[in-house]
Structure formats: structure tokens, C-alpha cells
Design an enzyme around this catalytic site. Structure first.
Site, short mmCIF file in Angstrom:
data_model
loop_
_atom_site.label_atom_id
_atom_site.label_comp_id
_atom_site.label_asym_id
_atom_site.label_seq_id
_atom_site.Cartn_x
_atom_site.Cartn_y
_atom_site.Cartn_z
N TYR A 60 0.83 -1.23 0.00
CA TYR A 60 0.00 0.00 0.00
C TYR A 60 0.86 1.27 0.00
O TYR A 60 0.34 2.37 -0.19
CB TYR A 60 -0.93 0.05 1.22
N HIS A 72 1.60 -11.52 2.82
CA HIS A 72 0.42 -10.90 2.20
C HIS A 72 -0.44 -11.90 1.42
O HIS A 72 -1.65 -11.72 1.28
CB HIS A 72 0.89 -9.76 1.27
N1 LIG Z 1 -4.78 -8.97 2.60
C1 LIG Z 1 -5.26 -8.61 1.43
O1 LIG Z 1 -4.96 -9.20 0.37
C2 LIG Z 1 -6.24 -7.47 1.37
C3 LIG Z 1 -6.95 -7.22 0.19
C4 LIG Z 1 -7.87 -6.18 0.19
C5 LIG Z 1 -8.06 -5.43 1.35
N2 LIG Z 1 -7.33 -5.67 2.48
C6 LIG Z 1 -7.48 -4.86 3.71
O2 LIG Z 1 -8.86 -4.72 4.02
C7 LIG Z 1 -9.22 -3.34 4.00
C8 LIG Z 1 -10.64 -3.15 3.53
O3 LIG Z 1 -10.83 -3.65 2.23
P1 LIG Z 1 -11.04 -2.72 0.95
O4 LIG Z 1 -10.37 -1.43 1.18
O5 LIG Z 1 -10.62 -3.52 -0.23
O6 LIG Z 1 -12.60 -2.56 0.82
P2 LIG Z 1 -13.85 -2.26 1.79
O7 LIG Z 1 -13.42 -1.86 3.15
O8 LIG Z 1 -14.77 -3.40 1.64
O9 LIG Z 1 -14.54 -1.04 1.04
C9 LIG Z 1 -13.93 0.20 0.92
C10 LIG Z 1 -14.80 1.04 -0.02
O10 LIG Z 1 -16.07 1.27 0.61
C11 LIG Z 1 -16.29 2.68 0.71
N3 LIG Z 1 -16.96 2.93 2.00
C12 LIG Z 1 -16.39 2.88 3.23
N4 LIG Z 1 -17.30 3.10 4.20
C13 LIG Z 1 -18.48 3.32 3.57
C14 LIG Z 1 -19.78 3.63 4.03
N5 LIG Z 1 -20.04 3.75 5.32
N6 LIG Z 1 -20.76 3.80 3.10
C15 LIG Z 1 -20.49 3.67 1.77
N7 LIG Z 1 -19.26 3.38 1.28
C16 LIG Z 1 -18.26 3.20 2.17
C17 LIG Z 1 -14.93 3.32 0.62
O11 LIG Z 1 -15.00 4.60 0.05
P3 LIG Z 1 -14.38 5.90 0.84
O12 LIG Z 1 -12.95 5.60 1.17
O13 LIG Z 1 -14.55 7.00 -0.16
O14 LIG Z 1 -15.23 6.06 2.06
C18 LIG Z 1 -14.21 2.37 -0.34
O15 LIG Z 1 -14.52 2.67 -1.68
C19 LIG Z 1 -8.17 -2.72 3.07
O16 LIG Z 1 -8.11 -1.32 3.19
C20 LIG Z 1 -6.94 -3.44 3.53
O17 LIG Z 1 -6.48 -2.93 4.75
C21 LIG Z 1 -6.44 -6.69 2.50
#
Ligand SMILES: NC(=O)c1ccc[n+]([C@@H]2O[C@H](COP(=O)([O-])OP(=O)(O)OC[C@H]3O[C@@H](n4cnc5c(N)ncnc54)[C@H](OP(=O)(O)O)[C@@H]3O)[C@@H](O)[C@H]2O)c1
Length: 259
Positions: free
Chosen positions: A35, A93
Site C-alpha cells: 500500500y 500478504h
Molecule cells: N490482505 C489482502 O490481500 C487485502 C486485500 C484487500 C483489502 N485488504 C485490507 O482490508 C481493508 C478493507 O478492504 P477494501 O479497502 O478492499 O474494501 P472495503 O473496506 O470493503 O470497502 C472500501 C470502499 O467502501 C467505501 N466505504 C467505506 N465506508 C463506507 C460507508 N459507510 N458507506 C459507503 N461506502 C463506504 C470506501 O470509500 P471511501 O474511502 O470513499 O469512504 C471504499 O470505496 C483494506 O483497506 C486493507 O487494509 C487486505
């Protein structure tokens, strides 16, 4: 480990999000070398004024840095980026890169733990066979497996294995990357007068997962953390459970089946 954490993927300037989260009750931040924002996490923690000792900070080594020496160097670099002496949790990861490299990376993380650079070692995107490979190698088992996990992709064999082996399951992409228009989810959200995001986070908590919702917007960071004043009834949990589409419900790379 706190029950919920802030995700910071796709937020290179995440210091402000971390600061807002920490000032609003979050105590865990999920970062990764991929990231490119480990330094920003450290800035956000310092700007929040919250004591580092009470915060649980995670990073992950990407498969491009797998291998004993490369992974050892990656951990040291992560610590320099963060600007604090240790990580609470450090993960491989994904299982990409092949058996030899991922085991060498994992071994490097165990040794970094022994050296006091990280407090606990886990994995991410590991299928059952990858976790069994660690056992077969005679290494200490991971304390966490972080996988894509939400009602549409419930990773049942992985979750079952982790529960049996006392491995905490962290749920990434708990908000479906924002695509929360599923009619069942919307109906339950209206019934409880809560955001769809709050319903998804609550579903995760009630399954004993540790959700990592990401937002870069202060109002959403705050509302995503306000999930401890209601409970989804069993019948509604069952409706959400019935949305499982297995692997086809995944919205990210989900490399749990890699060789
Ligand atoms: N280990 C891995 O391979 C892996 C892969 C993916 C993710 N991750 C981890 O998991 C975390 C979360 O996953 P993610 O970032 O992929 O997706 P997520 O948390 O499922 O979704 C994030 C998205 O939802 C939006 N959002 C957040 N809160 C909201 C709300 N209350 N209402 C409407 N929309 C909302 C955000 O937009 P805004 O930012 O504009 O609010 C963003 O576009 C990552 O940041 C990372 O730390 C790990």
C-alpha cells in the site's frame, strides 16, 4: 487484538484517516508494504496523540519480497517507515511465490518475532493447504489468517479450519469495496435503521471475525465504528448467510487457491 480495524488500502495519504479513526475509538490499523503508506500510518498515530502501546498496527510483506533475507530486510524497512520500534502483527500478504519462498518468508517473520521486531505472525489469503504446509514444516502456526470475507464470499473451509486451530480470521473487503446494493442487505439495513456498511460490519463481528473496513472519509470512518449498540437477530443473520456465492462472490484477487 481489537475487534475491528481501519483498512488503509488505496489511501496513500492515510495519516488523516488514521488520526480520525484513533480519535474515534479505533485501536487497530491494517497496512501493508504494497500500500506504500506505512510512513503515513506512523504520522497518523503520532498526530492522534494516542499512546502507541494501546494501538495494534499490522503490516504485510508482499510476495515480491519473499525469501528469508529479503523478508527480514522488508520488516526492518517497515519499522523504519512506521517510526516505532515494532509491529503488533505482521503477515505474509498472500501465498503467491511458491512453497519454498513463502515458507522462507514465514520463517523470517518468526525470527523477527523472536528478535522483538514484531509481536505476532500471521498470514493472509492462505487456503487450508497453505496453513497445513506450515504445520508440516514443523513451524509455529500463524495467529491470524486475513482473507476476503463478507456475506457473498464466506470462505467456509478456511474459516472452519481457522476456528478449529485457534487462528483469528480477519475479514478484508468487509464492505464489498462499496458495492452494497444487494436487495437483502438493503432490506436489513432499512429494518435496523443502520447503514448497509454497519450491517456488514456487524455481520462480521457476530461471526467472530475481525473486520477491517476502509474509508478515507471522516464521517464514514466514524459511522463504520459505531456498531456496538445493536445486534442483528438470528433470522436476519441467516438471510445474510444465505447470500454466500463461494469463490464467485469474491470482489478482489482472493488468491487462496494458488499453488
Ligand atoms: N490482505 C489482502 O490481500 C487485502 C486485500 C484487500 C483489502 N485488504 C485490507 O482490508 C481493508 C478493507 O478492504 P477494501 O479497502 O478492499 O474494501 P472495503 O473496506 O470493503 O470497502 C472500501 C470502499 O467502501 C467505501 N466505504 C467505506 N465506508 C463506507 C460507508 N459507510 N458507506 C459507503 N461506502 C463506504 C470506501 O470509500 P471511501 O474511502 O470513499 O469512504 C471504499 O470505496 C483494506 O483497506 C486493507 O487494509 C487486505
Amino acid at each position: 487484538m481489537p475487534t475491528l480495524g481501519l483498512g488503509v488500502y488505496l489511501n496513500d495519504e492515510c495519516a488523516e484517516a488514521c488520526r480520525v479513526a484513533l480519535l474515534n475509538g479505533y485501536r487497530m490499523i491494517d497496512s501493508a508494504r504494497f500500500y506504500q503508506n506505512e510512513e503515513q500510518v506512523g504520522v497518523g498515530v503520532r498526530q492522534s496523540g494516542v499512546d502507541r502501546a494501546g494501538i495494534f498496527i499490522t503490516s504485510k510483506v508482499f510476495h515480491s519480497e519473499f525469501g528469508y533475507d529479503k523478508t527480514t530486510a522488508a520488516v526492518k524497512d517497515s519499522i523504519k517507515n512506521l517510526g516505532y520500534a515494532y509491529y503488533d502483527l505482521y503477515l505474509t500478504h498472500s501465498p503467491l511465490g511458491g512453497k519454498d519462498l513463502r515458507l522462507a518468508a514465514y520463517k523470517a517473520l518468526l525470527d523477527a518475532k523472536a528478535a522483538g521486531l514484531i509481536r505476532s505472525v500471521g498470514v493472509s489469503n492462505y487456503g487450508v493447504k497453505h496453513m497445513e504446509e506450515i504445520r508440516a514444516a514443523g513451524l509455529e502456526m500463524p495467529v491470524v489468517n486475513q482473507v476476503e470475507l463478507h456475506p457473498l464470499c464466506q470462505q467456509k473451509p478456511i474459516v472452519e479450519y481457522c476456528k478449529k486451530n485457534n487462528i483469528v480470521v480477519q475479514a478484508y473487503t468487509p464492505l464489498l469495496r462499496g458495492a452494497m446494493d444487494n436487495p437483502v442487505l438493503q432490506e436489513i439495513s432499512q429494518k435496523y435503521n443502520k447503514d448497509a456498511a454497519q450491517i456488514l460490519i456487524r455481520w462480521s463481528l457476530q461471526n467472530d471475525f475481525v473486520p477491517l473496513p476502509k474509508s478515507s472519509q471522516a464521517s464514514r470512518i466514524i459511522s463504520n465504528g459505531q456498531v456496538y449498540d445493536f445486534e442483528i437477530a438470528a433470522a436476519d443473520m441467516a438471510k445474510l448467510d444465505a447470500l454466500d456465492r463461494g469463490k464467485s462472490g469474491a470482489v478482489t484477487w482472493n488468491p487462496v487457491d494458488t499453488d
